[in-house]
Enzyme design. Structure first.
Site, PDB file in Angstrom:
ATOM      1  N   THR A  29       0.663  -0.711  -0.554  1.00 44.47           N
ATOM      2  CA  THR A  29       0.201  -0.065   0.194  1.00 44.47           C
ATOM      3  C   THR A  29       0.851   1.367  -0.483  1.00 44.47           C
ATOM      4  OG1 THR A  29      -1.600  -0.973   0.784  1.00 44.47           O
ATOM      5  CG2 THR A  29      -1.534   1.164   1.683  1.00 44.47           C
ATOM      6  N   SER A  31       1.515   5.327  -2.420  1.00 44.90           N
ATOM      7  CA  SER A  31       1.990   5.604  -3.593  1.00 44.90           C
ATOM      8  C   SER A  31       2.976   5.248  -3.981  1.00 44.90           C
ATOM      9  CB  SER A  31       2.704   7.478  -3.332  1.00 44.90           C
ATOM     10  OG  SER A  31       4.300   7.059  -2.910  1.00 44.90           O
ATOM     11  N   THR A  32       4.103   4.280  -3.522  1.00 44.61           N
ATOM     12  CA  THR A  32       5.673   3.317  -4.304  1.00 44.61           C
ATOM     13  C   THR A  32       4.893   1.973  -4.827  1.00 44.61           C
ATOM     14  OG1 THR A  32       7.300   4.414  -3.217  1.00 44.61           O
ATOM     15  CG2 THR A  32       7.515   2.794  -4.395  1.00 44.61           C
ATOM     16  N   GLY A  85       5.745  -0.632   0.314  1.00 43.42           N
ATOM     17  CA  GLY A  85       7.039   0.723  -0.428  1.00 43.42           C
ATOM     18  C   GLY A  85       7.044   1.315   1.763  1.00 43.42           C
ATOM     19  N   ASP A  87       8.343   3.796   5.269  1.00 43.36           N
ATOM     20  CA  ASP A  87       8.819   5.328   5.757  1.00 43.36           C
ATOM     21  C   ASP A  87      10.251   5.286   5.298  1.00 43.36           C
ATOM     22  OD1 ASP A  87       5.862   5.880   5.256  1.00 43.36           O
ATOM     23  OD2 ASP A  87       5.523   4.790   6.327  1.00 43.36           O
ATOM     24  N   LYS A  98       6.553   1.724   9.172  1.00 42.56           N
ATOM     25  CA  LYS A  98       6.370   1.560   7.768  1.00 42.56           C
ATOM     26  C   LYS A  98       4.340   2.077   8.491  1.00 42.56           C
ATOM     27  CE  LYS A  98       4.847  -1.659   5.352  1.00 42.56           C
ATOM     28  NZ  LYS A  98       4.882  -0.617   3.727  1.00 42.56           N
ATOM     29  N   GLY A 101       0.432   5.671   5.384  1.00 42.33           N
ATOM     30  CA  GLY A 101      -0.554   5.290   4.950  1.00 42.33           C
ATOM     31  C   GLY A 101      -1.415   4.589   5.186  1.00 42.33           C
ATOM     32  N   GLU A 107      -0.497  -4.993   6.524  1.00 41.73           N
ATOM     33  CA  GLU A 107       1.107  -5.078   5.841  1.00 41.73           C
ATOM     34  C   GLU A 107       2.088  -5.882   6.234  1.00 41.73           C
ATOM     35  OE1 GLU A 107       2.225  -0.923   3.605  1.00 41.73           O
ATOM     36  OE2 GLU A 107       2.187  -1.092   5.876  1.00 41.73           O
ATOM     37  N   LYS A 125      14.361   7.460   1.729  1.00 40.95           N
ATOM     38  CA  LYS A 125      13.772   6.905   2.971  1.00 40.95           C
ATOM     39  C   LYS A 125      15.176   6.187   3.709  1.00 40.95           C
ATOM     40  CE  LYS A 125       9.225   7.352   1.914  1.00 40.95           C
ATOM     41  NZ  LYS A 125       8.808   6.081   1.014  1.00 40.95           N
TER      42      LYS A 125
HETATM   43  C1  5RP Z   1       1.535   2.762   3.808  1.00 41.21           C
HETATM   44  C2  5RP Z   1       2.567   2.214   3.903  1.00 41.21           C
HETATM   45  C3  5RP Z   1       3.609   2.271   2.892  1.00 41.21           C
HETATM   46  O1  5RP Z   1       4.123   1.343   2.405  1.00 41.21           O
HETATM   47  C4  5RP Z   1       4.368   3.857   3.751  1.00 41.21           C
HETATM   48  O2  5RP Z   1       3.809   4.619   3.962  1.00 41.21           O
HETATM   49  C5  5RP Z   1       5.350   4.394   2.064  1.00 41.21           C
HETATM   50  O3  5RP Z   1       4.460   4.977   0.751  1.00 41.21           O
HETATM   51  P1  5RP Z   1       4.843   5.790  -0.171  1.00 41.21           P
HETATM   52  O4  5RP Z   1       5.645   5.126  -1.114  1.00 41.21           O
HETATM   53  O5  5RP Z   1       3.680   6.428  -0.454  1.00 41.21           O
HETATM   54  O6  5RP Z   1       6.224   6.863   0.814  1.00 41.21           O
HETATM   55  O7  5RP Z   1       3.471   1.422   4.985  1.00 41.21           O
HETATM   56  O8  5RP Z   1       0.784   2.274   5.363  1.00 41.21           O
END
Ligand code: 5RP
Length: 232
Positions: A29, A31-32, A85, A87, A98, A101, A107, A125
């Site tokens: 989940t 954007s990546t 992905g 954070d 993480k 999102g 996850e 990151k």
């Molecule tokens: C969602 C997550 C995402 O993987 C994390 O927030 C990274 O998101 P993005 O790729 O948008 O920076 O853990 O719960």
């Protein structure tokens, strides 16, 4: 669109090269991870046969829209490969924060059931200490959230209840999230255990010892890091 999107897309495309026909995939989940799902959708349209277990309702909707077949843990007890992905990624150990999102619980369930867990990030990151740029998301039950906040403070955290549209953010499972700052996270594994032992905590966004590899995209190219080493 962000100015990091070309890097996120590059990391996603490299990670999808690990996908093989017939695999059960964990779908991340964020954007990546969305670039991963987009690329998978293209490959499925070209005939790739895979099934996915989504880590959020958002991801499920995107996958369905792109024609990626979804499955559940009732049908498949194990996942071959999850790509997701993060954070923050700790250099060396590749431990993660993480949950930015809000999907951290699903996850982590998906990651824990996976034979391989590949993380896709851009190089911003990478950190030398977890919690350097982002707080640690901690998912808690709605019932008694104030008592759980007090317990998190006793662990040395500064919990802030996540908000969305003027009310507490609720996860897909109906829980709340505290974004919790800690002065210094010297031992992420110990903190993860202490958080999980706290009554009212469902899980935390600390993912310790779970990464099989991290695909990092920077302006210089794409690197694949393994825990304890930096391998291209
Ligand atoms: C969602 C997550 C995402 O993987 C994390 O927030 C990274 O998101 P993005 O790729 O948008 O920076 O853990 O719960």
């Amino acid at each position: 669109m962000s100015d990091r999107d070309h890097l996120k897309r590059a990391a996603a495309a490299r990670a999808v090269e690990f996908v093989e026909p017939g695999m059960v995939l964990g779908l991340g989940t964020g954007s990546t991870a969305a670039f991963v799902i987009e690329r998978l959708g293209q490959l499925v349209a070209q005939g790739l046969d895979v099934v996915g277990i989504p880590s959020s309702e958002r991801t499920a909707e995107m996958a369905r829209h792109l024609g990626i077949r979804l499955t559940t843990f009732a049908e498949h007890g194990r996942i071959d490969l999850t790509i997701d992905g993060a954070d923050e990624v700790l250099r060396g150990s590749l431990d993660l924060v993480k949950g930015g999102g809000g999907a951290l619980l699903r996850e982590k369930i998906v990651a824990a059931a996976s034979d391989r867990f590949i993380v896709v990030v851009d190089d911003e990151k990478l950190v030398d200490r977890l919690g350097q740029h982002v707080p640690v998301p901690v998912e808690v039950t709605q019932f008694g959230w104030q008592a759980t906040a007090a317990a998190l403070e006793r662990l040395g955290g500064r919990p802030e209840l996540r908000q969305a549209a003027g009310r507490p953010f609720a996860t897909d499972g109906g829980n709340f999230i505290f974004d919790c700052r800690f002065a210094s996270i010297d031992d992420p594994g110990r903190l993860e255990c202490r958080l999980n032992m706290t009554v009212g905590v469902v899980d935390s966004g600390l993912f310790v010892g779970r990464s099989s590899a991290v695909v990092v995209a920077s302006e210089r190219g794409v690197d694949i890091l393994k825990p304890g080493q930096g391998v291209r």
